[in-house]
Design an enzyme around this catalytic site. Structure first.
Site, PDB file in Angstrom:
ATOM      1  N   ASN A 181     -59.045 -41.909  68.737  1.00  0.00           N
ATOM      2  CA  ASN A 181     -59.111 -40.674  69.386  1.00  0.00           C
ATOM      3  C   ASN A 181     -59.492 -39.498  68.327  1.00  0.00           C
ATOM      4  OD1 ASN A 181     -59.258 -41.059  72.219  1.00  0.00           O
ATOM      5  ND2 ASN A 181     -57.125 -41.296  72.203  1.00  0.00           N
TER       6      ASN A 181
ATOM      7  N   GLU B 203     -47.309 -31.901  78.244  1.00  0.00           N
ATOM      8  CA  GLU B 203     -47.431 -32.693  77.188  1.00  0.00           C
ATOM      9  C   GLU B 203     -46.593 -32.227  75.997  1.00  0.00           C
ATOM     10  OE1 GLU B 203     -49.093 -35.329  77.234  1.00  0.00           O
ATOM     11  OE2 GLU B 203     -49.415 -35.264  79.312  1.00  0.00           O
TER      12      GLU B 203
ATOM     13  N   GLU C 154     -45.142 -35.367  68.207  1.00  0.00           N
ATOM     14  CA  GLU C 154     -44.540 -36.182  69.137  1.00  0.00           C
ATOM     15  C   GLU C 154     -43.087 -36.267  68.636  1.00  0.00           C
ATOM     16  OE1 GLU C 154     -44.490 -41.048  70.700  1.00  0.00           O
ATOM     17  OE2 GLU C 154     -46.216 -39.963  69.458  1.00  0.00           O
TER      18      GLU C 154
END
Length: 475
Positions: free
Chosen positions: A373, A326, A335
């Site tokens: 989330n 990830e 990201e």
């Protein structure tokens, strides 16, 4: 880089005008008949909002609705079902089960079909017998699920390998329960497809469990008023067996779950030295400190601390392999695709995106994404991540905590948490399904799956443990 948006994306809203108004009317009538007077005012408001939304829809037509709307997947159905207790798809609070020996059979049986979950099984057993395996009820009903002799004769098997199928054997009863439930789920789905009934799939299946398929079909699905209250009584128990509900003070309750008779309090940090961690991630960003990881692990003692040493090492390796993938080997804190940063704000949530449209992109080892989330993880960890998402990139312990929160409590695109996948023996492949299976598993991206597997094999070798059977490594 994989994104943790599967659950939030699945909540994307659809137009109310795509839902059959007859189904909506039946659902509203049913829920009103089941709920106490204290919430009728709220329901009335919801009904008015729905009516005005449908009346104002510019695309409203008289054509037949899409048959898929009958499955109960539309947002209008979900709003009312949530009031009745939800759909049982939250993370399973295994510690709420009175007999911990039943946790593994419940989890295994819940994989019998897509509609069934551990939360649903536990709630039904609670309602039927209060987990009294010796209970005998009217009509010859026996065991945990109070199955009739006819039902057990058809769906019961010797699931515990005792040499005899018995409704009084816990494992046999639980698996027979699951097979029967899934048979009813298949039949109610057929009735929905053939447009012989209206209602949501789970409610119809629970109705069929209580009053029979024939009665459900004869009355056209959702009952009027008090008839068929069983589905809502079961839904009322969902919170007890859902992490964050009545059965757990917070999602970290899973961290104390016992998975075996071996030392459940063993610290995962004892299995990973700082030098081994450094060798596993030679190019890591200094932000991803060993101290931050071990600090987070103290808050989740069941992580790599459940089961025997082999199981604990496999879980540690599986977690590290997934976060390696990830985060690019623990190199990226945020990201890297900045063009996608504005894609993770679910505006349909009442709390919205107070930190800004682009504030909920992937951060940390697990690349936590979406406002939903950040809100859920923050609530679980006692942090205001919804308003301060940058805590995940500025505080190493918080970053690691969000990764372990996801690992221990979220099912993602799978049917279980990644933690459960390892301690229940499902293997590394099932952890991939949990973390990013919506995009990679089932042929979605075999190269990405293989990269995760290779990392897992490297890390298990470092820890001196066999990675498990080859057929459990991929998804």
């Amino acid at each position: 880089m994989a994104l943790k948006g599967m659950q939030a994306a699945g909540r994307a809203t659809k137009s109310l005008t795509s839902f059959d108004s007859a189904q909506l009317a039946w659902l509203i009538i049913s829920v009103i008949g089941m709920l106490p007077l204290s919430v009728l005012a709220t329901l009335a408001l919801i009904v008015l909002v729905v009516i005005f939304a449908m009346a104002g829809g510019s695309q409203m037509t008289s054509s037949s609705p899409d048959p898929s709307a009958s499955s109960g997947s539309t947002s209008s159905t979900n709003a009312l079902i949530e009031l009745a207790g939800g759909d049982g798809r939250g993370s399973f609070s295994a510690t709420s089960v009175p007999d911990q020996d039943l946790v593994a059979p419940i989890r295994a049986a819940a994989r019998e079909c897509g509609l069934l979950t551990p939360v649903i099984i536990a709630a039904q057993i609670d309602y039927a017998s209060a987990f009294d395996a010796d209970k005998e009820g009217p009509g010859g009903r026996k065991g945990l699920s109070q199955l009739t002799p006819e039902v057990f004769d058809e769906y019961g098997e010797d699931d515990d390998d005792s040499g005899e199928a018995s409704v009084l054997d816990d494992e046999d009863s639980i698996h027979a329960h699951a097979r029967y439930f899934c048979h009813l789920a298949e039949e109610t789905d057929r009735l929905l497809t053939e447009r012989k009934v209206v209602g949501d799939h789970l409610t119809l299946t629970l109705m069929a469990w209580e009053i029979g398929l024939e009665t459900v079909e004869a009355q056209g699905g959702m009952p009027v008023l008090a008839l068929g209250s069983y589905p809502f009584q079961i839904r009322g128990l969902f919170a007890k067996y859902t992490l964050g509900g009545e059965g757990a003070d917070s999602p970290t309750a899973l961290a104390t779950e016992e998975g075996s008779d071996d030392d459940p309090d063993a610290e995962g940090a004892a299995l990973l030295s700082e030098s081994t961690f450094g060798a596993m991630f030679p190019n890591r960003n200094s932000f991803y400190s060993y101290a931050g990881l071990t600090d987070a692990m103290e808050k989740f003692p069941a992580f790599a601390g459940t089961g025997n040493e082999q199981t604990r090492k496999r879980e540690l390796a599986a977690f590290l392999a997934n976060i390696d993938h990830e985060s690019g080997g623990l190199v990226h804190v945020e990201e890297i695709n900045r063009a996608a940063w504005g894609n993770y704000c679910d505006t349909g949530q009442s709390y919205g995106c107070p930190a800004g449209q682009t504030a909920y992109h992937g951060r940390g080892p697990i690349q936590l994404s979406w406002n939903t989330n950040y809100k859920t993880a923050g609530d679980a960890l006692g942090l205001d991540l919804l308003n301060e998402p940058d805590l995940v990139k500025n505080d190493a312990s918080v970053a690691w905590q969000t990764a372990l929160w996801f690992w221990m409590t979220q099912s993602g695109a799978g049917t279980m948490t990644a933690h459960a996948a390892i301690i229940d023996g499902e293997g590394f492949g099932e952890t991939i399904r949990t973390v990013n299976g919506a995009l990679e598993c089932g042929g979605g991206n075999p190269a990405q799956v293989q990269a995760r597997v290779e990392a897992y094999q490297r890390f298990t070798a470092r820890l001196g443990v066999d990675p498990g059977a080859d057929n459990t490594l991929t998804c």
